[in-house]
Scaffold this motif. Structure first.
Motif, PDB file in Angstrom:
ATOM      1  N   VAL A  29      40.439   2.260  11.781  1.00  0.00           N
ATOM      2  CA  VAL A  29      41.474   1.692  12.635  1.00  0.00           C
ATOM      3  C   VAL A  29      41.847   2.710  13.706  1.00  0.00           C
ATOM      4  O   VAL A  29      42.083   3.880  13.396  1.00  0.00           O
ATOM      5  CB  VAL A  29      42.729   1.324  11.807  1.00  0.00           C
ATOM      6  CG1 VAL A  29      43.842   0.800  12.720  1.00  0.00           C
ATOM      7  CG2 VAL A  29      42.386   0.311  10.732  1.00  0.00           C
ATOM      8  N   ARG A  30      41.861   2.247  14.959  1.00  0.00           N
ATOM      9  CA  ARG A  30      42.415   3.083  16.027  1.00  0.00           C
ATOM     10  C   ARG A  30      43.925   2.869  16.028  1.00  0.00           C
ATOM     11  O   ARG A  30      44.401   1.780  16.339  1.00  0.00           O
ATOM     12  CB  ARG A  30      41.795   2.744  17.386  1.00  0.00           C
ATOM     13  CG  ARG A  30      42.325   3.650  18.497  1.00  0.00           C
ATOM     14  CD  ARG A  30      41.471   3.594  19.747  1.00  0.00           C
ATOM     15  NE  ARG A  30      40.148   4.190  19.546  1.00  0.00           N
ATOM     16  CZ  ARG A  30      39.882   5.492  19.591  1.00  0.00           C
ATOM     17  NH1 ARG A  30      40.862   6.363  19.813  1.00  0.00           N
ATOM     18  NH2 ARG A  30      38.656   5.926  19.408  1.00  0.00           N
ATOM     19  N   GLY A  65      47.485  -1.062  14.770  1.00  0.00           N
ATOM     20  CA  GLY A  65      46.343  -0.584  15.539  1.00  0.00           C
ATOM     21  C   GLY A  65      45.271  -1.637  15.692  1.00  0.00           C
ATOM     22  O   GLY A  65      45.498  -2.837  15.462  1.00  0.00           O
ATOM     23  N   VAL A  66      44.091  -1.183  16.080  1.00  0.00           N
ATOM     24  CA  VAL A  66      42.950  -2.051  16.365  1.00  0.00           C
ATOM     25  C   VAL A  66      41.778  -1.631  15.498  1.00  0.00           C
ATOM     26  O   VAL A  66      41.511  -0.439  15.338  1.00  0.00           O
ATOM     27  CB  VAL A  66      42.554  -1.944  17.859  1.00  0.00           C
ATOM     28  CG1 VAL A  66      41.353  -2.834  18.163  1.00  0.00           C
ATOM     29  CG2 VAL A  66      43.720  -2.302  18.757  1.00  0.00           C
ATOM     30  N   ILE A  67      41.090  -2.613  14.942  1.00  0.00           N
ATOM     31  CA  ILE A  67      39.877  -2.302  14.173  1.00  0.00           C
ATOM     32  C   ILE A  67      38.820  -1.738  15.118  1.00  0.00           C
ATOM     33  O   ILE A  67      38.432  -2.359  16.107  1.00  0.00           O
ATOM     34  CB  ILE A  67      39.334  -3.561  13.466  1.00  0.00           C
ATOM     35  CG1 ILE A  67      40.350  -4.118  12.475  1.00  0.00           C
ATOM     36  CG2 ILE A  67      38.013  -3.238  12.764  1.00  0.00           C
ATOM     37  CD1 ILE A  67      40.666  -3.220  11.304  1.00  0.00           C
ATOM     38  N   GLU A  68      38.361  -0.530  14.815  1.00  0.00           N
ATOM     39  CA  GLU A  68      37.390   0.165  15.663  1.00  0.00           C
ATOM     40  C   GLU A  68      35.969   0.015  15.131  1.00  0.00           C
ATOM     41  O   GLU A  68      35.036  -0.293  15.879  1.00  0.00           O
ATOM     42  CB  GLU A  68      37.767   1.654  15.727  1.00  0.00           C
ATOM     43  CG  GLU A  68      36.869   2.499  16.582  1.00  0.00           C
ATOM     44  CD  GLU A  68      37.407   2.662  17.998  1.00  0.00           C
ATOM     45  OE1 GLU A  68      36.829   3.465  18.750  1.00  0.00           O
ATOM     46  OE2 GLU A  68      38.392   1.989  18.354  1.00  0.00           O
ATOM     47  N   PRO A  79      35.568  -5.712  14.646  1.00  0.00           N
ATOM     48  CA  PRO A  79      36.063  -4.787  15.668  1.00  0.00           C
ATOM     49  C   PRO A  79      36.873  -5.530  16.731  1.00  0.00           C
ATOM     50  O   PRO A  79      36.545  -6.666  17.102  1.00  0.00           O
ATOM     51  CB  PRO A  79      34.787  -4.192  16.263  1.00  0.00           C
ATOM     52  CG  PRO A  79      33.771  -4.310  15.161  1.00  0.00           C
ATOM     53  CD  PRO A  79      34.102  -5.599  14.458  1.00  0.00           C
ATOM     54  N   GLY A  80      37.935  -4.899  17.174  1.00  0.00           N
ATOM     55  CA  GLY A  80      38.788  -5.489  18.191  1.00  0.00           C
ATOM     56  C   GLY A  80      39.979  -6.245  17.646  1.00  0.00           C
ATOM     57  O   GLY A  80      40.885  -6.597  18.418  1.00  0.00           O
ATOM     58  N   GLN A  81      40.011  -6.533  16.335  1.00  0.00           N
ATOM     59  CA  GLN A  81      41.166  -7.222  15.755  1.00  0.00           C
ATOM     60  C   GLN A  81      42.402  -6.331  15.811  1.00  0.00           C
ATOM     61  O   GLN A  81      42.349  -5.141  15.478  1.00  0.00           O
ATOM     62  CB  GLN A  81      40.899  -7.613  14.302  1.00  0.00           C
ATOM     63  CG  GLN A  81      40.077  -8.865  14.116  1.00  0.00           C
ATOM     64  CD  GLN A  81      39.953  -9.230  12.636  1.00  0.00           C
ATOM     65  OE1 GLN A  81      39.531  -8.410  11.834  1.00  0.00           O
ATOM     66  NE2 GLN A  81      40.322 -10.458  12.293  1.00  0.00           N
TER      67      GLN A  81
END
Length: 337
Positions: A29-30, A65-68, A79-81
């Motif tokens: 996660v970012r 955050g965002v799934i990286e 990714p991007g979620q």
């Protein structure tokens, strides 16, 4: 990358560490935002979760955050979620003694499952509001454990972020009389903003007298009582629980949410005579979906909870502000700045 880690008693540093790599069942996660929690302050003071740790470990567990990156065996996560992370989900213990902590740009979540550790959030929910999901989960679980009903007369001792969440969810559940008690005028103002029907400044007002005026008075076996039926202890002050026992009426319920690190003496004869119920509440086994629904509603007031927003590059400043409980509420750290 830069990451906040504890090295020993009162020894917290922003270290340069390797970026995390996912296993086949993990995600990266970012991290956009991570809130500072009282638990983080406790871990720093102890140098570990319950005792000094043998090796440095990351802290931070209230994150959005965002799934990286997604491991090859992970299902239903892409990714991007945009997500929030349940730090205890799927057997994790993020920010609580394991290597991973969320005060970092990137975080590995092990054995990640959708609805376990990973919860998607709608696009319109901003990062700050989303990062409140974990502390609001604590608050909602306490309200669930309390069995609160609309005609309860409630007192909430301590309106830091958890107490504020309790006020929010009590009013959301239709409880008609919620009184917030604290020694910080700033926090009491936040409680009013979230719907508290009355506030008491414990530094300048007689708590029992005001509660008696609001909820009524009675006498039980010669003990003067007030009519407050449900009490929440979210202050952490050792004097509060004995005070609750002294004021409580017959069949009162007391919910303990704050962490007390030392034993507290209780007048158990009085508690017995009053047939009080004592309820403890910790974490959030099932609350994340309901919390996400609440923060997704139009008009959700994240600013009522958040007092400061500080970039990760100024973590020492964020820590100092969070320690000043009289003038701060939730301190939110931007891990992408």
């Amino acid at each position: 990358m830069r990451a906040v880690r504890i090295h020993g008693v009162n020894d917290v540093r922003v270290d340069d560490i390797e970026e995390p790599q996912p296993g086949p069942r993990d995600v990266i996660v970012r991290v956009r935002r991570c809130g500072l929690c009282g638990s983080d302050l406790g871990y720093i003071k102890v140098g570990g979760v319950a005792a000094p740790a043998e090796a440095p470990f990351g802290i931070g567990h209230e994150l959005s955050g965002v799934i990286e990156v997604v491991g090859a065996d992970v299902v239903g996560i892409a990714p991007g979620q945009r997500v929030v992370v349940n730090p205890m989900g799927d057997g994790n213990g993020i920010g609580a003694g394991l290597p991973e902590g969320a005060f970092a740009p990137l975080l590995r979540v092990s054995n990640a499952t959708l609805g376990g550790s990973i919860h998607p959030i709608p696009d319109h929910v901003d990062w700050d509001a989303a990062a409140l999901a974990e502390p609001l989960g604590v608050a909602l679980h306490a309200v669930h454990r309390s069995g609160a009903v609309p005609n309860d007369r409630v007192a909430v001792f301590g309106v830091g972020p958890i107490g504020l969440g309790i006020v929010f969810f009590l009013k959301r559940a239709g409880v008609s009389s919620v009184v917030a008690i604290d020694r910080s005028p700033q926090r009491l103002d936040r409680a009013r903003r979230l719907g508290a029907d009355h506030v008491i400044d414990a530094a300048s007002e007689d708590v029992a007298a005001v509660l008696g005026d609001l909820h009524g008075r009675a006498d039980l076996f010669g003990w003067p009582t007030v009519g407050t039926s449900l009490w929440f202890e979210s202050s952490g002050a050792p004097s509060v629980l004995p005070l609750i026992v002294g004021m409580a009426p017959f069949h009162a319920r007391a919910v303990m949410v704050a962490v007390h690190h030392q034993p507290i003496a209780i007048d158990w004869k009085m508690a017995l005579g009053k047939e009080m119920s004592f309820i403890t509440s910790m974490a959030y086994p099932d609350e994340f979906p309901e919390v996400i629904a609440a923060i997704s509603e139009p008009g959700f007031d994240a600013d009522a909870f958040i007092s400061h927003r500080i970039p990760l590059s100024r973590f020492d400043e964020a820590l100092a502000i969070a320690r000043d409980v009289g003038h701060s509420a939730k301190v939110m750290v931007a891990c992408d700045a």
